[in-house]
Every structure is written in C-alpha cells, then in structure tokens.
Design a protein around this motif. Structure first.
Motif, short mmCIF file in Angstrom:
data_model
loop_
_atom_site.label_atom_id
_atom_site.label_comp_id
_atom_site.label_asym_id
_atom_site.label_seq_id
_atom_site.Cartn_x
_atom_site.Cartn_y
_atom_site.Cartn_z
N ASP A 157 0.86 -1.18 0.00
CA ASP A 157 0.00 0.00 0.00
C ASP A 157 0.89 1.23 0.00
OD1 ASP A 157 -2.83 -0.79 0.11
OD2 ASP A 157 -2.32 -1.69 2.04
N TYR A 158 0.33 2.35 -0.42
CA TYR A 158 1.10 3.60 -0.45
C TYR A 158 0.26 4.70 0.17
CZ TYR A 158 3.14 7.90 -2.31
OH TYR A 158 3.66 9.16 -2.45
N VAL A 159 0.85 5.37 1.16
CA VAL A 159 0.21 6.50 1.82
C VAL A 159 1.17 7.68 1.76
CG1 VAL A 159 -0.58 7.43 4.05
CG2 VAL A 159 -1.20 5.10 3.37
N TYR A 161 -3.07 11.02 2.70
CA TYR A 161 -4.04 10.43 1.78
C TYR A 161 -3.49 9.11 1.26
CZ TYR A 161 -1.12 11.84 -2.19
OH TYR A 161 -0.08 11.97 -3.07
N HIS A 162 -4.35 8.23 0.82
CA HIS A 162 -3.94 6.96 0.23
C HIS A 162 -3.64 7.16 -1.24
CE1 HIS A 162 -4.49 3.92 3.41
NE2 HIS A 162 -5.31 4.82 3.91
N MET A 202 -1.48 6.24 11.11
CA MET A 202 -1.96 5.43 9.99
C MET A 202 -2.67 4.18 10.47
SD MET A 202 0.34 4.43 6.68
CE MET A 202 1.41 3.24 7.49
N SER A 228 -1.16 -2.71 8.73
CA SER A 228 0.04 -2.37 7.97
C SER A 228 0.63 -3.69 7.51
CB SER A 228 1.05 -1.58 8.81
OG SER A 228 1.46 -2.33 9.95
N ASP A 233 4.52 -2.06 2.75
CA ASP A 233 3.82 -0.77 2.77
C ASP A 233 4.84 0.36 2.66
OD1 ASP A 233 1.34 -1.90 3.05
OD2 ASP A 233 0.98 -1.17 5.09
N TYR A 256 5.10 4.49 3.05
CA TYR A 256 4.46 5.75 3.38
C TYR A 256 5.50 6.86 3.32
CZ TYR A 256 6.03 5.26 8.33
OH TYR A 256 6.75 5.11 9.48
#
Length: 391
Positions: free
Chosen positions: A103-105, A139-140, A307, A314, A318, A320
């Motif tokens: 995932d990327y934040v 934000y995502h 987060m 998480s 991931d 961020y």
C-alpha cells in the motif's frame, strides 16, 4: 577473491550498507548490498534463498532481530575477502524496484510546506487548517504506479480548469511539479484492529528511500475538493533503488520541532524520531533547492501510529512518504509550486526562466545523513525525466 576498497568519506561505507534489488546481463533480479562503488550479491555470499528473490519483502518480513543479524554478517563479510563472482561494479548492474509495494500513503508533514501552500491557495485565511497540528494529515495513493529511479515519467492528462476559464477542459497537464520526500518501508506489519504505537517504529519499519511524488497541480486543483488528491497524484511516484536501513539512521536522529499543542497520547514519542537528513534537488543539471528533513513537524513514528490507530492493517512492503520536505528559507522549498510561488516568481535553470516542468526535463533528488562512524551516509538518488503525454 576481492577486497572491496572503501574510500575515506564514501557515503556507502560500513555505516550504511543499503539494500537493493539488482540484475546483471542474463541473470534474474536478486538482493544485493551496496558497498562503496560495488554491489555485493547476497544470494551467493550468505547462502540464503530469501536473497535470491526479486524483492526485499521476504527478508523484511523476518523482523528486526534478523535484520540485525544479517547486518552483522554483511559487515564481517565485506571487511574481508569476498568471492569475485559476488562483487559487481555499481555502474554495470541494473537496479529494480526494491520492494513489492503493498500500500502507499502520502503524508503532509512539513509545517513550512503546508503553510506556504495555505498562503498560496487561501491568501485571506489562516495558512494551516484547524486539524493540521493535531494529526499527521495524509491520503492513500496508488501502489501500482510506484516506480524505480530512472523510469521515464509520462506527462499526465486529465480535467483542468484555470481560474479564468468558465468550464473545465481535458488535456495535458500544464503545471507538472515535483515533491521531494522521504519514504519509509514497513518490514513487519500489524493485524487488523490493532494499532502500532510510536515506540514500535524501529521494530516495524525496515528502511527509508527517497521519493519524488510527481504532481499535476492543475489537475489536482480542480479535483481535490472535497475528497483530496486523486488523478493529480496517482500517475507516478518515483523512489530510489537503495533502501537505507533504519539501523543505519540511529546517528541521524534529532528531536522534531516543538509540537504545540501537545499531541494526543497515541502520538507522543518517548524518544523522538526526527531525522537530520539533507536533500538536494537538481533540475536539468542545476541544483535549485536543498530541503532539510530535520524541519519536518511530524516524525515517521507518529505517521505510522496515526496510519494504524483506527485499526487499519500495515503490511510488509507498505510505503508511506513524508510529504514535501521544505524549510523556512526559499532555497529550502521542496516543490516547484512553492519555489516559484505558484509560477509567479520563476527561477533560473540552465540560463532559462522556469516555473513548472517541460517535456525533456530531468529532476534528480539525492540526500545524505550523519553516519555512526562520524561521516555521512548516502541514499543514492531518485531521478526521472518527463516525456510527452500519450494519445
């Protein structure tokens, strides 16, 4: 056998030992470590299949005790003779995306950057929104468009509406920008419904990379109300190929700027994780700004805590990012929209007055930090070149 020469002052000495994924002609991508101007193949030297894979994820998932053990073994290995076949000149390897991004934040953790954009966009109001000093705003993003340094960036297209236009139009981005950031990669994740405390940051996060969060400012300006960034950000995010271990950044730790009001209990750190990292942004061969990470209001430990505080998971891999890194001075602003004050104050780049990115432009971001040996450790660089829109 090869004895790797580490010149005095090398940013890739024993105090650093960053990990990456590389290949040589005719071979598959696997994990290596950078030592001075060489890449050491860990799949052959350490005899562990976890390093023969095309990403760092399997190794990162093994946890901090394993990270510490491997770091000790690598230090011993490269301090002596290394098998010739395991040592490759850094200029003769191809670097790949170092992790499978889960995932990327993206956060918004610089008070200077947030205040500057507030003054630009809301000149008759308070620069910071009421929530900004109470929580790390973020934000995502889109994990599938995270790319490794050196990947060309295709100019995005989308809806945009200038202030003097009556209706939106569709077309190429006219105000293409950068954001110089630092990214953090989760090594060991957390379960659904549980939160990660600030003090678990160094046990959870494997390392850091440089990030350029390319930004289509005109597309972003039209779309972001009320739900925030979307197509203006999702087309590409570049990261550096070398992951600097959190274990190498202990010597770079500094307090964060004073946080007033005091954060809520879940955001309080017993030992703050501010980082004294100096970045450099080079535009078409000319350095135009030097953002200082030590000025960031929110720390990466606080970002991870926020987060996950609602119980969001998480996961290994991931990513961020900090958001744009900016300091108090003009020459420390980490985005061109700030540096040129919305395009109204052009900067000179290679003899030209410039505001936003043109096709053919190249941006290279690099960084160094204090190392445990008293010298500086390097992050390498994240580079990208703008190519024309498709279609």
């Amino acid at each position: 056998m090869t004895r790797i020469d580490i010149p005095e002052g090398s940013p890739f000495g024993l105090a650093n030992l960053p990990y990456g994924v590389f290949s040589t002609p005719g071979t598959e991508p696997r994990v290596g470590v950078r030592v001075a101007d060489s890449v050491v193949d860990l799949s052959t030297t350490l005899g562990d299949d976890v390093f023969a894979r095309p990403s760092l994820n399997a190794f990162m998932a093994q946890g901090r005790a394993r990270w510490e053990e491997v770091r000790r073994r690598i230090t011993e290995l490269v301090s002596g003779d290394v098998p010739d076949a395991a040592v490759h000149p850094v200029g003769e390897v191809t670097m790949h995306l170092p992790v499978e991004v889960a995932d990327y934040v993206d956060f918004y953790a610089s008070e200077h950057h947030a205040s500057n954009l507030g003054r630009l966009f809301r000149p008759n109001a308070e620069p910071l929104m009421p929530n900004w000093k109470h929580l790390p705003v973020g934000y995502h993003g889109r994990a599938g468009t995270v790319v490794v340094s050196g990947t060309d960036i295709v100019r995005p297209s989308g809806q945009r509406k200038a202030p003097d236009e009556d209706a939106p139009t569709f077309g190429e981005c006219r105000r293409l920008d950068i954001e110089a950031e630092l990214g953090f990669i989760v090594g060991t994740g957390s379960e659904l419904g549980s939160a990660v405390p600030c003090d678990e940051f160094a046990d959870r996060v494997f390392g850091a990379v440089l990030v350029n969060d390319w930004s289509a400012r005109d597309i972003q300006a039209w779309e972001y109300v009320p739900l925030g960034p979307f197509l203006g950000k999702s087309f590409a995010t570049s990261i550096s190929p070398w992951v600097v271990p959190i274990l190498a950044l202990e010597a770079a730790r500094v307090p964060t700027p004073a946080q007033d009001p005091e954060p809520l209990p879940y955001l309080r750190e017993s030992e703050p994780w501010g980082l004294d990292i100096d970045l450099s942004v080079v535009w078409n061969g000319q350095e135009v700004t030097r953002p200082p990470y030590r000025e960031m209001y929110w720390s990466p430990a606080q970002m991870l805590a926020h987060m996950t505080v609602n119980g969001a998971t998480s996961r290994t891999g991931d990513l961020y990012a900090s958001g744009t890194i900016s300091g108090p001075a003009k020459e420390q602003r980490g985005a061109f929209i700030e540096l040129t004050w919305g395009g109204r104050e052009p900067v000179e780049v290679a003899g030209e007055q410039r505001t936003f990115l043109q096709d053919g432009d190249e941006v290279v971001i690099s960084a160094t930090a204090p190392g445990a040996d008293g010298g500086r450790i390097g992050f390498g660089e994240v580079a990208g070149r703008i190519v024309p829109a498709k279609g």
